[in-house]
Design a protein around this motif. Structure first.
Motif, PDB file in Angstrom:
ATOM      1  N   GLY A 248       0.768  -1.227   0.000  1.00  0.00           N
ATOM      2  CA  GLY A 248       0.000   0.000   0.000  1.00  0.00           C
ATOM      3  C   GLY A 248       0.805   1.285   0.000  1.00  0.00           C
ATOM      4  N   LEU A 249       0.068   2.374  -0.067  1.00  0.00           N
ATOM      5  CA  LEU A 249       0.635   3.716  -0.043  1.00  0.00           C
ATOM      6  C   LEU A 249       1.200   4.010   1.342  1.00  0.00           C
ATOM      7  CD1 LEU A 249       0.851   6.583  -1.436  1.00  0.00           C
ATOM      8  CD2 LEU A 249      -1.363   7.070  -0.386  1.00  0.00           C
ATOM      9  N   ARG A 250       2.449   4.436   1.404  1.00  0.00           N
ATOM     10  CA  ARG A 250       3.066   4.741   2.690  1.00  0.00           C
ATOM     11  C   ARG A 250       2.550   6.075   3.225  1.00  0.00           C
ATOM     12  NH1 ARG A 250       7.784   2.584   4.329  1.00  0.00           N
ATOM     13  NH2 ARG A 250       7.186   3.690   6.242  1.00  0.00           N
ATOM     14  N   VAL A 251       2.040   6.054   4.434  1.00  0.00           N
ATOM     15  CA  VAL A 251       1.560   7.267   5.082  1.00  0.00           C
ATOM     16  C   VAL A 251       2.167   7.347   6.477  1.00  0.00           C
ATOM     17  CG1 VAL A 251      -0.613   7.336   3.798  1.00  0.00           C
ATOM     18  CG2 VAL A 251      -0.509   6.100   5.978  1.00  0.00           C
ATOM     19  N   ASP A 252       2.157   8.568   7.049  1.00  0.00           N
ATOM     20  CA  ASP A 252       2.612   8.734   8.431  1.00  0.00           C
ATOM     21  C   ASP A 252       1.414   8.649   9.362  1.00  0.00           C
ATOM     22  OD1 ASP A 252       1.286  11.163   8.170  1.00  0.00           O
ATOM     23  OD2 ASP A 252       3.120  12.308   7.852  1.00  0.00           O
ATOM     24  N   ARG A 253       1.620   8.916  10.626  1.00  0.00           N
ATOM     25  CA  ARG A 253       0.533   8.777  11.596  1.00  0.00           C
ATOM     26  C   ARG A 253      -0.530   9.863  11.447  1.00  0.00           C
ATOM     27  NH1 ARG A 253       1.008   4.779  14.970  1.00  0.00           N
ATOM     28  NH2 ARG A 253       3.052   3.818  15.327  1.00  0.00           N
ATOM     29  N   ARG A 254      -0.239  10.866  10.643  1.00  0.00           N
ATOM     30  CA  ARG A 254      -1.268  11.859  10.313  1.00  0.00           C
ATOM     31  C   ARG A 254      -2.057  11.442   9.081  1.00  0.00           C
ATOM     32  NH1 ARG A 254       2.713  17.147  10.978  1.00  0.00           N
ATOM     33  NH2 ARG A 254       2.942  17.029  13.248  1.00  0.00           N
TER      34      ARG A 254
ATOM     35  N   LEU B 253      -2.029  19.040  14.013  1.00  0.00           N
ATOM     36  CA  LEU B 253      -2.622  17.886  13.368  1.00  0.00           C
ATOM     37  C   LEU B 253      -2.715  16.710  14.335  1.00  0.00           C
ATOM     38  CD1 LEU B 253      -0.860  18.035   9.873  1.00  0.00           C
ATOM     39  CD2 LEU B 253      -2.930  19.198  10.662  1.00  0.00           C
ATOM     40  N   ARG B 254      -3.720  15.860  14.106  1.00  0.00           N
ATOM     41  CA  ARG B 254      -3.947  14.693  14.950  1.00  0.00           C
ATOM     42  C   ARG B 254      -3.190  13.480  14.404  1.00  0.00           C
ATOM     43  NH1 ARG B 254     -10.261  13.888  15.509  1.00  0.00           N
ATOM     44  NH2 ARG B 254      -9.457  11.917  16.361  1.00  0.00           N
ATOM     45  N   SER B 255      -2.951  12.521  15.253  1.00  0.00           N
ATOM     46  CA  SER B 255      -2.269  11.287  14.857  1.00  0.00           C
ATOM     47  C   SER B 255      -3.205  10.108  15.023  1.00  0.00           C
ATOM     48  CB  SER B 255      -1.008  11.062  15.697  1.00  0.00           C
ATOM     49  OG  SER B 255      -0.063  12.090  15.469  1.00  0.00           O
ATOM     50  N   TYR B 256      -2.980   9.089  14.201  1.00  0.00           N
ATOM     51  CA  TYR B 256      -3.785   7.869  14.250  1.00  0.00           C
ATOM     52  C   TYR B 256      -2.932   6.733  14.788  1.00  0.00           C
ATOM     53  CZ  TYR B 256      -6.134   3.639  12.616  1.00  0.00           C
ATOM     54  OH  TYR B 256      -6.717   2.403  12.544  1.00  0.00           O
ATOM     55  N   ARG B 257      -3.529   5.943  15.661  1.00  0.00           N
ATOM     56  CA  ARG B 257      -2.842   4.787  16.224  1.00  0.00           C
ATOM     57  C   ARG B 257      -3.608   3.531  15.855  1.00  0.00           C
ATOM     58  NH1 ARG B 257      -1.245   3.791  22.600  1.00  0.00           N
ATOM     59  NH2 ARG B 257      -0.214   1.762  22.299  1.00  0.00           N
ATOM     60  N   VAL B 258      -2.910   2.572  15.281  1.00  0.00           N
ATOM     61  CA  VAL B 258      -3.556   1.329  14.848  1.00  0.00           C
ATOM     62  C   VAL B 258      -3.918   0.492  16.065  1.00  0.00           C
ATOM     63  CG1 VAL B 258      -3.300  -0.764  13.480  1.00  0.00           C
ATOM     64  CG2 VAL B 258      -2.233   1.354  12.711  1.00  0.00           C
ATOM     65  N   PRO B 259      -5.175   0.039  16.173  1.00  0.00           N
ATOM     66  CA  PRO B 259      -5.550  -0.846  17.290  1.00  0.00           C
ATOM     67  C   PRO B 259      -4.718  -2.117  17.256  1.00  0.00           C
ATOM     68  CG  PRO B 259      -7.495  -0.018  16.163  1.00  0.00           C
ATOM     69  CD  PRO B 259      -6.311   0.359  15.320  1.00  0.00           C
ATOM     70  N   GLU B 260      -4.444  -2.668  18.419  1.00  0.00           N
ATOM     71  CA  GLU B 260      -3.586  -3.849  18.503  1.00  0.00           C
ATOM     72  C   GLU B 260      -4.274  -5.103  17.991  1.00  0.00           C
ATOM     73  OE1 GLU B 260      -2.167  -4.291  22.426  1.00  0.00           O
ATOM     74  OE2 GLU B 260      -1.002  -2.447  22.432  1.00  0.00           O
ATOM     75  N   ARG B 261      -5.586  -5.212  18.179  1.00  0.00           N
ATOM     76  CA  ARG B 261      -6.290  -6.428  17.793  1.00  0.00           C
ATOM     77  C   ARG B 261      -7.486  -6.079  16.921  1.00  0.00           C
ATOM     78  NH1 ARG B 261      -4.989  -7.433  23.252  1.00  0.00           N
ATOM     79  NH2 ARG B 261      -3.751  -9.299  23.573  1.00  0.00           N
ATOM     80  N   ALA B 262      -7.709  -6.909  15.915  1.00  0.00           N
ATOM     81  CA  ALA B 262      -8.887  -6.774  15.065  1.00  0.00           C
ATOM     82  C   ALA B 262      -9.689  -8.060  15.148  1.00  0.00           C
ATOM     83  CB  ALA B 262      -8.475  -6.533  13.611  1.00  0.00           C
ATOM     84  N   LEU B 263     -10.969  -7.951  15.429  1.00  0.00           N
ATOM     85  CA  LEU B 263     -11.801  -9.124  15.617  1.00  0.00           C
ATOM     86  C   LEU B 263     -12.871  -9.194  14.551  1.00  0.00           C
ATOM     87  CD1 LEU B 263     -12.309  -8.800  19.458  1.00  0.00           C
ATOM     88  CD2 LEU B 263     -10.587 -10.107  18.239  1.00  0.00           C
TER      89      LEU B 263
END
Length: 293
Positions: free
Chosen positions: A193-199, A248-258
């Motif tokens: 995928g396209l590389r993005v930062d936490r913003r 700007l805000r940052s996004y954090r990937v959740p640790e678990r996906a169910l």
């Protein structure tokens, strides 16, 4: 975009363009469509998602297994409904991912569960995977490792080593692959995928955003599509921040996906804690299967 596929009517100030994007020039802020149309933009948001099915499974024949995407909530709900009318169906789940394990476990927890075969491309030796295999085998799931599905046949799936596995339904739950458009933007991208930062901005162009399963923070994993609502909130806040000169805000990937609970709420592995269950219910408004140890 196909206007007929929209579930809600867009605002009057939104212009819909029916077409397929094939490339872009971020330096000049231009987007090309398959019919030759060139669109200019101030901000570009990439939300095309991933390729949910391989090419050979995109349009199965009438005598071949019905194909469902393990990456689509709509497909999983549809499969659960169909199986309610086919108690003797045979289901093949393809993939060695946690999602594939959860889907196989959820289907095996159904009353009058169908015959389930889990085909994994490689043999995992991680503790979590071994525990999942033991629980799935105890539930009656046939597990075959080191096998790769490459074609569909009449009433069966075909593997590269020449074996055939009978199937009425096939659930494709292999790792998601980003849309080819991610590679056609001329921006930093990998096969994931396209590389993005936490913003959620492109590493090279702050005017290009990516959300969902076309973008990747680390170049190895796609952003989870099921968490797109939080990603869009971050993207919209940052889009306004570019013009309002706000932080700007940052996004954090959740640790678990169910994945969805396809059975009766029974757990395949691990305890379902109230705190995490409540948080996941708020995100998806649906019932879930369980957490992995």
């Amino acid at each position: 975009m196909d206007p007929d596929r929209l579930r809600i009517a867009p605002p009057a100030e939104v212009s819909l363009v029916a077409g397929r994007a094939v490339g872009a020039k971020p330096l000049h802020r231009r987007l090309w469509l398959a019919d030759g149309t060139v669109l200019t933009y101030d901000v570009l948001s990439m939300n095309t998602g991933s390729r949910r099915l391989p090419t050979f499974a995109a349009r199965p024949a009438s005598d071949q297994p019905r194909v469902w995407s393990g990456h689509s909530t709509t497909d999983l709900i549809g499969l659960a409904r169909v199986l309610g009318h086919e108690p003797t169906a045979t289901v093949v789940v393809v993939g060695g991912t946690q999602r594939a394990h959860e889907i196989a476990g959820g289907l095996s927890a159904r009353p009058n569960a169908p015959h389930i075969t889990l085909l994994c491309p490689e043999e995992h030796n991680r503790r979590r995977d071994r525990a999942a295999y033991r629980r799935l085998a105890w539930r009656g799931v046939d597990i075959v490792t080191r096998v790769s599905v490459d074609a569909l046949a009449a009433g069966a799936v075909h593997t590269r080593d020449g074996r055939r596995f009978a199937a009425d339904h096939m659930v494709w739950a292999a790792p998601a692959v980003a849309s080819p458009l991610a590679q056609a933007l001329g921006l930093p991208a990998t096969h994931q995928g396209l590389r993005v930062d936490r913003r959620l901005q492109s590493l090279r162009s702050p005017w290009v955003f990516g959300t969902g399963e076309i973008a990747s923070l680390d170049g190895r994993r796609l952003l989870p599509g099921w968490d797109a609502e939080r990603q869009v909130d971050v993207m919209l806040a940052n889009l306004h921040g570019l013009y309002d000169r706000r932080s700007l805000r940052s996004y954090r990937v959740p640790e678990r996906a169910l994945p969805l609970d396809l059975g009766q709420g029974e757990l395949v592995a691990g305890p379902l804690t109230r705190r995490l269950a409540a948080r996941r219910l708020r995100v998806e408004r649906s019932r879930w299967l369980g957490l992995w140890e």
